[in-house]
Design an enzyme around this catalytic site. Structure first.
Site, PDB file in Angstrom:
ATOM      1  N   GLU A 162       0.800  -1.239   0.000  1.00  0.00           N
ATOM      2  CA  GLU A 162       0.000   0.000   0.000  1.00  0.00           C
ATOM      3  C   GLU A 162       0.829   1.283   0.000  1.00  0.00           C
ATOM      4  O   GLU A 162       0.607   2.182   0.816  1.00  0.00           O
ATOM      5  CB  GLU A 162      -0.970  -0.010   1.195  1.00  0.00           C
ATOM      6  CG  GLU A 162      -1.875  -1.223   1.192  1.00  0.00           C
ATOM      7  CD  GLU A 162      -2.841  -1.273   2.374  1.00  0.00           C
ATOM      8  OE1 GLU A 162      -2.719  -0.427   3.284  1.00  0.00           O
ATOM      9  OE2 GLU A 162      -3.710  -2.156   2.384  1.00  0.00           O
ATOM     10  N   GLU A 186      -6.145 -10.821  -1.223  1.00  0.00           N
ATOM     11  CA  GLU A 186      -6.930 -10.634   0.018  1.00  0.00           C
ATOM     12  C   GLU A 186      -8.419 -10.594  -0.309  1.00  0.00           C
ATOM     13  O   GLU A 186      -9.151  -9.716   0.173  1.00  0.00           O
ATOM     14  CB  GLU A 186      -6.507  -9.332   0.722  1.00  0.00           C
ATOM     15  CG  GLU A 186      -5.014  -9.243   1.003  1.00  0.00           C
ATOM     16  CD  GLU A 186      -4.590  -8.015   1.805  1.00  0.00           C
ATOM     17  OE1 GLU A 186      -5.453  -7.298   2.341  1.00  0.00           O
ATOM     18  OE2 GLU A 186      -3.375  -7.776   1.906  1.00  0.00           O
TER      19      GLU A 186
HETATM   20  C1  XIL Z   1      -6.087  -6.482   8.479  1.00  0.00           C
HETATM   21  C2  XIL Z   1      -6.368  -7.692   9.363  1.00  0.00           C
HETATM   22  O1  XIL Z   1      -7.258  -8.537   8.679  1.00  0.00           O
HETATM   23  C3  XIL Z   1      -6.976  -7.228  10.672  1.00  0.00           C
HETATM   24  O2  XIL Z   1      -7.120  -8.336  11.566  1.00  0.00           O
HETATM   25  C4  XIL Z   1      -6.111  -6.161  11.306  1.00  0.00           C
HETATM   26  O3  XIL Z   1      -6.756  -5.653  12.463  1.00  0.00           O
HETATM   27  C5  XIL Z   1      -5.847  -5.023  10.345  1.00  0.00           C
HETATM   28  O4  XIL Z   1      -5.277  -5.550   9.146  1.00  0.00           O
HETATM   29  N1  XIL Z   1      -4.941  -4.725   3.827  1.00  0.00           N
HETATM   30  C6  XIL Z   1      -3.913  -5.515   4.251  1.00  0.00           C
HETATM   31  C7  XIL Z   1      -4.089  -6.417   5.418  1.00  0.00           C
HETATM   32  O5  XIL Z   1      -2.860  -5.555   3.590  1.00  0.00           O
HETATM   33  O6  XIL Z   1      -2.915  -6.588   6.156  1.00  0.00           O
HETATM   34  C8  XIL Z   1      -5.195  -5.931   6.330  1.00  0.00           C
HETATM   35  O7  XIL Z   1      -5.409  -6.926   7.325  1.00  0.00           O
HETATM   36  C9  XIL Z   1      -6.443  -5.658   5.533  1.00  0.00           C
HETATM   37  C10 XIL Z   1      -6.206  -4.593   4.509  1.00  0.00           C
END
Ligand code: XIL
Length: 346
Positions: free
Chosen positions: A154, A260
């Protein structure tokens, strides 16, 4: 006589109600067994250890694990000279025993940093050294066990400018290039990814990211792949936008990780109790995505990863404080239409 016939018919009807229909959705055959590419899941380490139903589904259905939180610096690197390997090593051992691939998430990100990094006082050189030490210590520890890494997560804003993260503020814009170079030095065999959200919908951001990574490559930096996070919702992006994104990543010769995936059905928080038709739409969208992914050339197929097992353990509910149902299994760990439609496509 009629009375007995009626009772008989009622018994037959009752029995046939209990019998599963031939078309009924079940998860007896694992997703990963049907697929010629990796089907992964974000692993919540506490759930894996404490919830036997979660554990059984995760280990049976998926063959690539992304630690949802415990590989992030806030967890793994709690103090300057302290690394917290125990839980990560246990997770890696469980994955290895189950022949699951591990995807490392994430080395350099602006979130989930430990306080000592956020508070670190140092020159640009000292920050550079801090970043290098973090990347290389973590990657060397897991060398040979973690197949690929989200080296940077990101780094770009929605308008295509470089996010003014703490890394950029302290090291300068070269931090991205440095991060990939340090990663390659630490484990030349690991696949190195850039990972971000909205790349599937935001063409401006996607063009900037791909051009930026191409430029790194032209200067000899190893960048193997791109992770499209795919935190999407019904209708946005649509199938053609997703097709365009997949096509562009592949045309630029990056391995593609749909890294994701979750599909929100209540983005605006005006549909907290979705009906069956909504779940069918979710299933159809996922099937389209899987079909598009299946069609890309095999050498670019790193795999697809769902950001959680069941709706009940999706990050969306606590993080955005809204009811949502974005994943393959429902709150009772029953497979949803999305699961079954996906299976038809794999
Ligand atoms: C999220 C997790 O799922 C949560 O448990 C945590 O509180 C915050 O992070 N983008 C990403 C992930 O790259 O690492 C994030 O994961 C969701 C958004």
């Amino acid at each position: 006589m009629y009375k007995y016939v009626l009772i008989f018919l009622l018994l037959v009807a009752a029995a046939s109600c209990r019998k599963p229909k031939a078309t009924e959705c079940n998860d007896e055959i694992a997703l990963s067994r049907l697929s010629d590419f990796r089907v992964g899941v974000a692993i919540s380490y506490p759930d894996l250890l404490t919830n036997p139903i979660y554990n059984a589904i995760a280990l049976k259905q998926f063959n690539s694990f992304t630690p949802e939180n415990i590989f992030k610096p806030g967890y793994l690197h709690p103090a300057l000279n302290e690394f917290n390997w125990a839980d990560a090593d246990t997770l890696v051992a469980i994955c290895t025993k189950n022949n699951a691939r591990i995807h490392g998430h994430t080395l350099i990100w602006h979130q989930q940093l430990p306080d000592w990094i956020n508070d670190f006082q140092g020159t640009a050189e000292e920050w550079d050294q801090l970043m290098k030490t973090h990347i290389q210590t973590v990657m060397q520890h897991f060398k040979g066990k973690v197949a690929g890494w989200d080296v940077v997560n990101e780094a770009f804003n929605e308008d295509g400018t470089l996010r003014n993260s703490i890394w950029r503020q302290k090291i300068g814009t070269s931090y991205l290039e440095k991060a990939f170079r340090y990663a390659h030095e630490a484990d030349p065999n690991a696949l190195l990814f850039y990972n971000d959200y909205n790349l599937e919908s935001n063409v401006i951001k996607r063009n900037v990211v791909i051009n930026y990574l191409n430029d790194l490559r032209n200067r000899g930096v190893k960048v193997d792949g791109i992770g499209l996070q795919m935190h999407i919702s019904l209708g946005n992006p649509d199938e053609s936008q997703i097709a365009g994104a997949l096509q562009q990543v592949v045309a630029n010769q990056y391995q593609l990780h749909l890294s994701e995936i979750d599909i929100s059905v209540n983005l605006l928080n005006n549909n907290p109790n979705p009906d069956a038709a909504t779940f069918d739409r979710q299933a159809n969208l996922l099937a389209k995505i899987a079909g598009l992914y299946k069609a890309i050339p095999v050498q670019y197929k790193y795999g697809i990863t769902f950001w959680g097992v069941s709706d009940g353990n999706s990050w969306i509910r606590p993080y955005y404080n809204r009811q949502d149902y974005p994943l393959l299994y429902d709150d009772n760990y029953h497979p949803k239409p999305a699961y079954c439609k996906l299976k038809e496509v794999l």
